[in-house]
Design a protein around this motif. Sequence first.
Motif, PDB file in Angstrom:
ATOM      1  N   UNK A  16     -27.557 -43.934 -75.867  1.00 53.14           N
ATOM      2  CA  UNK A  16     -26.548 -43.157 -76.595  1.00 53.14           C
ATOM      3  C   UNK A  16     -25.936 -43.859 -77.798  1.00 53.14           C
ATOM      4  N   UNK A  17     -25.823 -45.176 -77.728  1.00 46.29           N
ATOM      5  CA  UNK A  17     -24.947 -45.862 -78.681  1.00 46.29           C
ATOM      6  C   UNK A  17     -25.693 -46.555 -79.822  1.00 46.29           C
ATOM      7  N   UNK A  62     -14.012 -39.092 -82.198  1.00 49.75           N
ATOM      8  CA  UNK A  62     -15.281 -38.428 -81.895  1.00 49.75           C
ATOM      9  C   UNK A  62     -16.191 -39.327 -81.033  1.00 49.75           C
ATOM     10  N   UNK A  63     -15.715 -39.811 -79.910  1.00 48.51           N
ATOM     11  CA  UNK A  63     -16.518 -40.733 -79.085  1.00 48.51           C
ATOM     12  C   UNK A  63     -17.762 -40.047 -78.541  1.00 48.51           C
ATOM     13  N   UNK A  64     -18.824 -40.820 -78.362  1.00 53.28           N
ATOM     14  CA  UNK A  64     -20.032 -40.284 -77.729  1.00 53.28           C
ATOM     15  C   UNK A  64     -19.906 -40.325 -76.208  1.00 53.28           C
ATOM     16  N   UNK A 107     -13.377 -33.359 -72.437  1.00 56.36           N
ATOM     17  CA  UNK A 107     -14.595 -34.064 -72.870  1.00 56.36           C
ATOM     18  C   UNK A 107     -15.699 -33.067 -73.207  1.00 56.36           C
ATOM     19  N   UNK A 108     -15.862 -32.055 -72.370  1.00 60.11           N
ATOM     20  CA  UNK A 108     -16.885 -31.026 -72.656  1.00 60.11           C
ATOM     21  C   UNK A 108     -16.605 -30.369 -73.996  1.00 60.11           C
ATOM     22  N   UNK A 113     -15.379 -31.474 -76.495  1.00 58.63           N
ATOM     23  CA  UNK A 113     -15.592 -32.380 -77.630  1.00 58.63           C
ATOM     24  C   UNK A 113     -16.961 -33.064 -77.597  1.00 58.63           C
ATOM     25  N   UNK A 114     -17.888 -32.524 -76.785  1.00 61.02           N
ATOM     26  CA  UNK A 114     -19.231 -33.108 -76.689  1.00 61.02           C
ATOM     27  C   UNK A 114     -19.203 -34.607 -76.414  1.00 61.02           C
ATOM     28  N   UNK A 115     -18.231 -35.030 -75.640  1.00 55.27           N
ATOM     29  CA  UNK A 115     -18.188 -36.444 -75.235  1.00 55.27           C
ATOM     30  C   UNK A 115     -18.678 -36.516 -73.794  1.00 55.27           C
ATOM     31  N   UNK A 116     -19.779 -37.224 -73.588  1.00 52.00           N
ATOM     32  CA  UNK A 116     -20.355 -37.322 -72.247  1.00 52.00           C
ATOM     33  C   UNK A 116     -19.526 -38.280 -71.393  1.00 52.00           C
ATOM     34  N   UNK A 150     -27.385 -29.420 -68.371  1.00 50.88           N
ATOM     35  CA  UNK A 150     -26.277 -29.303 -69.297  1.00 50.88           C
ATOM     36  C   UNK A 150     -25.009 -29.958 -68.808  1.00 50.88           C
ATOM     37  N   UNK A 151     -25.117 -30.812 -67.805  1.00 49.79           N
ATOM     38  CA  UNK A 151     -23.927 -31.454 -67.251  1.00 49.79           C
ATOM     39  C   UNK A 151     -23.220 -32.300 -68.301  1.00 49.79           C
ATOM     40  N   UNK A 152     -21.907 -32.261 -68.242  1.00 48.41           N
ATOM     41  CA  UNK A 152     -21.108 -33.113 -69.116  1.00 48.41           C
ATOM     42  C   UNK A 152     -20.821 -34.473 -68.509  1.00 48.41           C
ATOM     43  N   UNK A 179     -31.337 -36.438 -70.107  1.00 51.35           N
ATOM     44  CA  UNK A 179     -30.746 -37.782 -70.129  1.00 51.35           C
ATOM     45  C   UNK A 179     -31.496 -38.714 -69.176  1.00 51.35           C
TER      46      UNK A 179
END
Lengths: 399, 399
Positions: A110-111, A161-163, A191-192, A194-197, A228-230, A256
Motif C-alpha cells: 500500500x505505501x 488523506x491516509x491510505x 474510514x470507509x 474516506x477510502x482509508x483501509x 470490498x471490505x474496508x 488485497x
Amino acid sequence: MNYRFSSKVDTFTSSAVREILKLTQRNNIISFAGGLPAEEHFPVAAIGEAFQRVLAAGNKALQYGLTEGYTPLRESICEWMGRKGIKVTPEDMLLTTGSQQAIDLLTRIFIDAGDVILVEKPTYLSALQVFRSYGARIVSVDADEDGMDAADLAAKLKQYRPKLVYVIPTFSNPTGKAWSVERRKAVLKLCRENDALILEDDPYGELKFGDASVAYPSIFSLDEHPNGSGVVYTSTFSKTVAPALRTGWVMGDPEIIRHMTRVKQAADLHSSSLDQQTLYQLMKHFDLDGHIEFVRGEYEARMRQMADLLKEQQWPGVKWNEPKGGMFFWLELPESVDTAELMKTAVDFGVAFVPGVSFFADDAAKKNRLRLNFTHNDFEGTIEGFKRLNRAMETVLVK
Amino acid sequence: MNYRFSSKVDTFTSSAVREILKLTQRNNIISFAGGLPAEEHFPVAAIGEAFQRVLAAGNKALQYGLTEGYTPLRESICEWMGRKGIKVTPEDMLLTTGSQQAIDLLTRIFIDAGDVILVEKPTYLSALQVFRSYGARIVSVDADEDGMDAADLAAKLKQYRPKLVYVIPTFSNPTGKAWSVERRKAVLKLCRENDALILEDDPYGELKFGDASVAYPSIFSLDEHPNGSGVVYTSTFSKTVAPALRTGWVMGDPEIIRHMTRVKQAADLHSSSLDQQTLYQLMKHFDLDGHIEFVRGEYEARMRQMADLLKEQQWPGVKWNEPKGGMFFWLELPESVDTAELMKTAVDFGVAFVPGVSFFADDAAKKNRLRLNFTHNDFEGTIEGFKRLNRAMETVLVK
C-alpha cells in the motif's frame, strides 16, 4: 569496500523491546518488558503429539508448500473464526510468519514513501518500525478509554488523506483497553467514507478478562466482507499456543490478499509449513478453546496480582487503568519523570519494563509513561520484580 | 471501497514456477518444473527425534527467540562451514526463512527504485521477482560455461554503476553449470574495484556430482572476510534436509548483517525458532554429511538417467549440457519453438517443465529454452514423464 546502502536504511531502527529482550536474556533480570506468554502454560505435550502426526502422514509433509499456507490449517482457522461470528473463506486468508509479517506485507503493497498512515496514540512500537521502514508519514490520532477519538479521526482523514489506519481495538498494546462497539462502528464508517483501509491487529482478542458476556466484535466482522471490505484483519497463534511456531494469519478482500500473497512469494516463498501442519493437527486433536480458557484464567489472576501490587506501592502521582484483557499495564508517572532514564536505574536493580516513548509515533511523545507485562512472570517473580521496581521508583518519586 | 495500492504493486508478479506448482498439485501431472528435492529421501525419523529433543529441553523452546536466529544453530553452521574452509562467526550470520528471505532483506537494505542490479543470463527467476518488487533496474551479463563473462561484466560495471551483482556460481539455477575458480576470482576482483557487492546464492553447492576432488570454492571464501567483505553469501537447508523447515542463513560484513537483522525484525520478528532448534538437534545427533553424501549419490543417478533419456529421444535441434551438480537440465530448442506455448501442450499430455523465458531479466529473453528438474521424480516417474514430454515435443519438432 564502500557499501552503498539504500536511502531508507537509517529508518530501519531496532525496537526498544527487542534490545531489552536481548539484555534480559544475558542477565539475571526480572523482565516486565516483552509481550511474552507464560512458558509454563505452553501445550508442549500436545505440540509434540501434533508434530508426530504430521510426520506420520508421510514424507510429503516436509516438501515445499503453497505461499498461501497449508490449506487444511486455513480451513480450520476459518471454521474456528466462524464459531466466533467472523465469516471468512480460505481464499480470503494468507498464513504469515506471525502477524508481524502481515503488517509488513500489507504496508509493502500500500505505501509509497510519503504516504500517510494514521495510528492510535499510543500504539504497537514494531508496527511503527514497519511503517517507518517504508518511508510512511505516521500521524497519531487522539484516543480515550473507548477507543480512537472520532472527531480527531475525522479531521485527520480530511487533512492527510491516509491510505491506512492501524488499530488494535481489543486489549490494545500498550494500553490494555478495549474499544466500545459504538466507537468501532464510528471509526469504520469514517474510514470507509474516506477510502482509508483499516488494518485491525488482533493478537490479544482471545485473552479477555471479567464478564464473559461482554463481547468485543472485531471491526472486520462489523463490516460487510470479505469482498470490498474496508478492513484487513490479522491475528496469531503466538499468544494462544506458542510464539516459536511463528504462525499468524491475515484476512481481507481477495484482491488485497492476492497482492499480499505475491509479495510474500518474493519475500520468503512461504512460512514454515511444518509449523502450520503441526498447528492443524493441534486444532484437530487438542481442545484449543479449553486451553485458551485456561490460559485466560491464569492471565487474569496474574493481572489481578499486579493490580494489587500497584495499589500497595502507593507510588505518588502514578496512574493506570485495569486492563480488560491482553498482556499489559500502561502506567502514567509524574510529568517530571523520564522513563527511559528510569529504565537504566531499573536494570541496575535487576528489573526491566518498556519506556513509553517507543509507543508514540511523533514528536508529541509522552516521556512519563511505561508498559508492564503481567503474563510472563509467575506470582513469586512478580513480587520480587516489584520490590526491585519499587527501589527504582523511589529514586524518582517523592513520597 | 477504493483500494489505493502502492505504485509498485504491479511489479509484484507471481512466479511461473509457483503457478505451475499449484497446477501440478491439482492434477495428475508428472512435474519436472519445481526445484523440488526427492521426498523419499527426507530424513523424517531423524527430524522427529530432533524435534522431541527440542521439546524435552523445556518449555522455553516455544518462547519468542532472537531476530538473529537460534544461537546454537548459528554456531553449528559456522563450525560446519569452517570444515569446508569458510571462516565465519555467529555474529556475522543471520538465520532467515529460506535463502529467499536473505535475497529479499539484502535487496531491501541496498536498493532504491532505479538502482541497478547485475545478474547472470539466465538466472533464478524468484530473485528477479524480488529485485523488480523494489523497483531495481536489472541488467543481465553474458555468460559462458565458465561463468559470468569478465569483459561484459567490466563494461557493465562501468556503464551502470550497479549496487549489487547477483550470482549462483555453483550448479546454477537454471543452467546447472559451475564457474571456474579463475572466473570467480576475476568477477570478485572486478566487483570489489567497482564497489559492487556480490550476492552469492549457494543453495546447491552440496549437491556436487562426478570427481570428488574437484573443488568449487565459494566466492565468499576467496575474499578476505567477513569485515569489509565484498560478498554476502546465502545458503539453505531446503535442498539438504527439507524445505518445510524453511531455514536458510546469510553471512557477510557485520554492518550489512546488522542492517538486515533490523529490517528482519520489522518484517517478521524472527523465523520459526522451533525449526531452527530442530535443525540444531539434527546437526548434533544425526550424520548430516553422511546424509548429504547419500542424497548426492541418488541425485547423480537421477541426473544420469535423465541424461540418457535425453540422448535416447533424439529430438532434432535440441541441445543441453550435463549439469555438474544441483537439480536442473537446461535445454535449448530450435529458434522457432516458443516453450511457453509448448508448456500448454505438455500440460495437456500430463507433464510440466518451466519455460525458459522467466529466467531472463530483460527483453533479450530466449523463448526457446526450458528447464527440467531431475531430482524430484523417481526412475519410473521420469520414464513416464519423458514419454509424455516426447509427445509434446513431437508437436513442435520436425524429425
